[in-house]
Design an enzyme around this catalytic site. Structure first.
Site, PDB file in Angstrom:
ATOM      1  N   GLY A 118      67.852 -25.616  -5.218  1.00 50.49           N
ATOM      2  CA  GLY A 118      68.072 -25.438  -3.788  1.00 50.49           C
ATOM      3  C   GLY A 118      67.021 -24.581  -3.139  1.00 50.49           C
ATOM      4  O   GLY A 118      66.764 -23.449  -3.572  1.00 50.49           O
ATOM      5  N   GLY A 148      67.129 -23.616   0.095  1.00 54.54           N
ATOM      6  CA  GLY A 148      67.666 -23.079   1.336  1.00 54.54           C
ATOM      7  C   GLY A 148      67.440 -21.581   1.421  1.00 54.54           C
ATOM      8  O   GLY A 148      66.539 -21.023   0.794  1.00 54.54           O
ATOM      9  N   PHE A 149      68.302 -20.896   2.190  1.00 51.39           N
ATOM     10  CA  PHE A 149      68.142 -19.460   2.361  1.00 51.39           C
ATOM     11  C   PHE A 149      68.242 -18.717   1.036  1.00 51.39           C
ATOM     12  O   PHE A 149      67.437 -17.838   0.732  1.00 51.39           O
ATOM     13  CB  PHE A 149      69.202 -18.923   3.336  1.00 51.39           C
ATOM     14  CG  PHE A 149      69.003 -19.402   4.742  1.00 51.39           C
ATOM     15  CD1 PHE A 149      67.819 -19.181   5.395  1.00 51.39           C
ATOM     16  CD2 PHE A 149      70.022 -20.074   5.407  1.00 51.39           C
ATOM     17  CE1 PHE A 149      67.631 -19.616   6.696  1.00 51.39           C
ATOM     18  CE2 PHE A 149      69.847 -20.510   6.710  1.00 51.39           C
ATOM     19  CZ  PHE A 149      68.652 -20.282   7.356  1.00 51.39           C
ATOM     20  N   VAL A 207      69.069 -33.498  -8.268  1.00 53.63           N
ATOM     21  CA  VAL A 207      69.768 -33.041  -9.469  1.00 53.63           C
ATOM     22  C   VAL A 207      70.970 -33.948  -9.697  1.00 53.63           C
ATOM     23  O   VAL A 207      71.804 -34.111  -8.810  1.00 53.63           O
ATOM     24  CB  VAL A 207      70.208 -31.572  -9.327  1.00 53.63           C
ATOM     25  CG1 VAL A 207      71.068 -31.147 -10.508  1.00 53.63           C
ATOM     26  CG2 VAL A 207      68.994 -30.668  -9.199  1.00 53.63           C
ATOM     27  N   GLU A 243      77.263 -23.656  20.504  1.00 54.49           N
ATOM     28  CA  GLU A 243      75.836 -23.655  20.845  1.00 54.49           C
ATOM     29  C   GLU A 243      75.370 -25.029  21.307  1.00 54.49           C
ATOM     30  O   GLU A 243      74.629 -25.153  22.288  1.00 54.49           O
ATOM     31  CB  GLU A 243      75.018 -23.233  19.624  1.00 54.49           C
ATOM     32  CG  GLU A 243      75.203 -21.792  19.228  1.00 54.49           C
ATOM     33  CD  GLU A 243      74.641 -21.521  17.841  1.00 54.49           C
ATOM     34  OE1 GLU A 243      74.705 -20.360  17.415  1.00 54.49           O
ATOM     35  OE2 GLU A 243      74.149 -22.450  17.188  1.00 54.49           O
TER      36      GLU A 243
END
Length: 430
Positions: free
Chosen positions: A21, A23-24, A93, A184
């Site tokens: 991963g 990501g963050f 994966v 948002e």
């Protein structure tokens, strides 16, 4: 959620760290390992299906044209290969072999000594029929681009229709989920209509024809945040002419309509699902692991339960810790990926395991109550938090300035809570 699976006890002869991963959680862990590991101390490989890191908190701005796609997609090879000198593999994966200490991917098997699952989260439709087939998501870059294309296509088609009712039907938008994403997006859509598109379509009355409806089953908007921020958001949505319908659970989404459990069917040409996410590790690790028939145990919302030393409960000899996006804590939003992860805890756990040292138990210390209002959970640059709203919000917050110091302006008082830069991306209040 991210899990560090350290299989076996004590020291290891080789230190092959595989991170799943980008990501963050994965990206922050790479940065942390780069700072803490000596050259040659570990062979670090990061796997991701995309070759870019997606900054999801600003994805809604891509959907409304405020940002171009490349502004929220950062190339992973820049950080991992060119800067950290680690290895990156773009692949899918397929399976994790716990017994063989290997990750099976679409391009072959990759062995490991330390495995970090920081795969992030996926859209959670809660099993509601028709969500996947008839609603647009807001989780991936392609989905945000499709939302933008659908909005502009609806305006183009409505502009050539002579029937006013037909134009209004085409320009009816429903957003499901009054969390940070839905709030948002709804506010940004209205801003798009009122400013960017106003005057571009001769046959469309921007003030009357387009309509935005925000649905949620909860009691208030931004339910995962402080109630005061929810009140500010509700007032602002009302000013923006967004029809907010709370306590309205969705039972089914069909082509061009949303069926609710409390009222009539709501028709719309564009339906966007912003109802939340679920942990990807639930399927990637819990259902596709092998080795002695063991699966990762599941806790609430599909997350694997852990105790204070980052071991997965129920898996003897295997250690786990937080390094990614799916973790939830007080004040966190439904989009768990945007709360800052804790790569320092992860890389310290890896180093302690490699050196045969016990890892100190973690004690969580919560932030001040004002931090639960922090829009960095999901909304850096949110339309709801322009200076006009900052002034109102600041009046409800105590001034955190030290005693005897000069009182700060309302915007200066609230801005650090809302717009502190966690990921190295500059945000502006302008």
């Amino acid at each position: 959620m991210a899990l560090i699976l350290a299989l076996g006890f004590g020291r290891v002869t080789s230190n092959r760290i595989v991170i799943v991963g980008g990501g963050f959680g994965g990206l922050h862990l790479v940065r942390a390992l780069e700072r803490r590991l000596r050259p040659g101390e570990a062979d670090v490989t990061l796997l991701d299906r995309n070759n870019y890191h997606l900054f999801t908190p600003l994805l809604y701005q891509v959907a409304t044209g405020e940002l171009p796609p490349h502004a929220v997609a950062y190339p992973l090879r820049q950080t991992i290969v060119r800067e950290a000198k680690y290895r990156f593999v773009q692949t899918n994966v397929e399976r994790i072999d716990l017994e063989a200490h290997a990750v099976d991917t679409a391009d072959g098997r990759i062995p490991y000594d330390r495995l970090v699952l920081a795969a992030g989260s996926v859209t959670n439709d809660y099993g509601i029929p028709g969500v996947r087939e008839h609603a647009l998501g807001m989780k991936y870059l392609a989905e945000a681009q499709e939302v933008r294309r659908r909005i502009l296509t609806s305006f183009e088609r409505a502009d050539v229709l002579p029937d006013p009712e037909g134009r209004r039907r085409l320009l009816t938008f429903i957003v499901i989920g009054a969390g940070p994403v839905g709030v948002e997006l709804s506010a940004s859509m209205r801003d798009l209509f009122d400013h960017s598109l106003r005057g571009s379509y001769a046959n469309i009355d921007i003030d009357r024809d387009p309509s935005i409806t925000l649905l949620d089953a909860g009691e208030r908007v931004l339910a995962t945040m402080d109630e005061r921020l929810g009140r500010v958001a509700a007032r602002r949505l009302e000013e923006l002419r967004v029809d907010v319908r709370l306590r309205t659970p969705v039972s089914e989404v069909v082509d061009g309509a949303v069926r609710t459990k409390t009222g009539p069917e709501l028709r719309a040409s564009t339906i966007v699902w912003a109802g939340g996410v679920r942990d990807l590790a639930r399927s990637a690790a819990g259902e596709r692991t092998s080795g002695r028939g063991r699966h990762l145990p599941r806790g609430r919302a599909g997350r694997s339960p852990r105790h204070r030393r980052r071991r997965v409960r129920g898996m003897a000899g295997q250690t786990a810790g937080a390094a990614g996006a799916g973790r939830r804590s007080r004040g966190a939003s439904a989009r768990g990926e945007s709360r800052p992860p804790h790569p320092r805890r992860a890389d310290r756990t890896i180093r302690a395991q490699g050196q045969g040292r016990p890892r100190r138990a973690r004690t969580h210390i919560g932030r001040s109550p004002a931090a639960s209002l922090s829009v960095p959970d999901d909304a850096q640059g949110c339309r709801l938090c322009r200076l006009s709203c900052l002034d109102r919000l600041a009046r409800e917050l105590p001034d955190p300035a030290p005693r005897g110091a000069k009182p700060r302006k309302p915007a200066d008082r609230v801005a650090p809570l809302l717009f502190h830069d966690t990921y190295g991306v500059e945000h502006s209040l302008a």
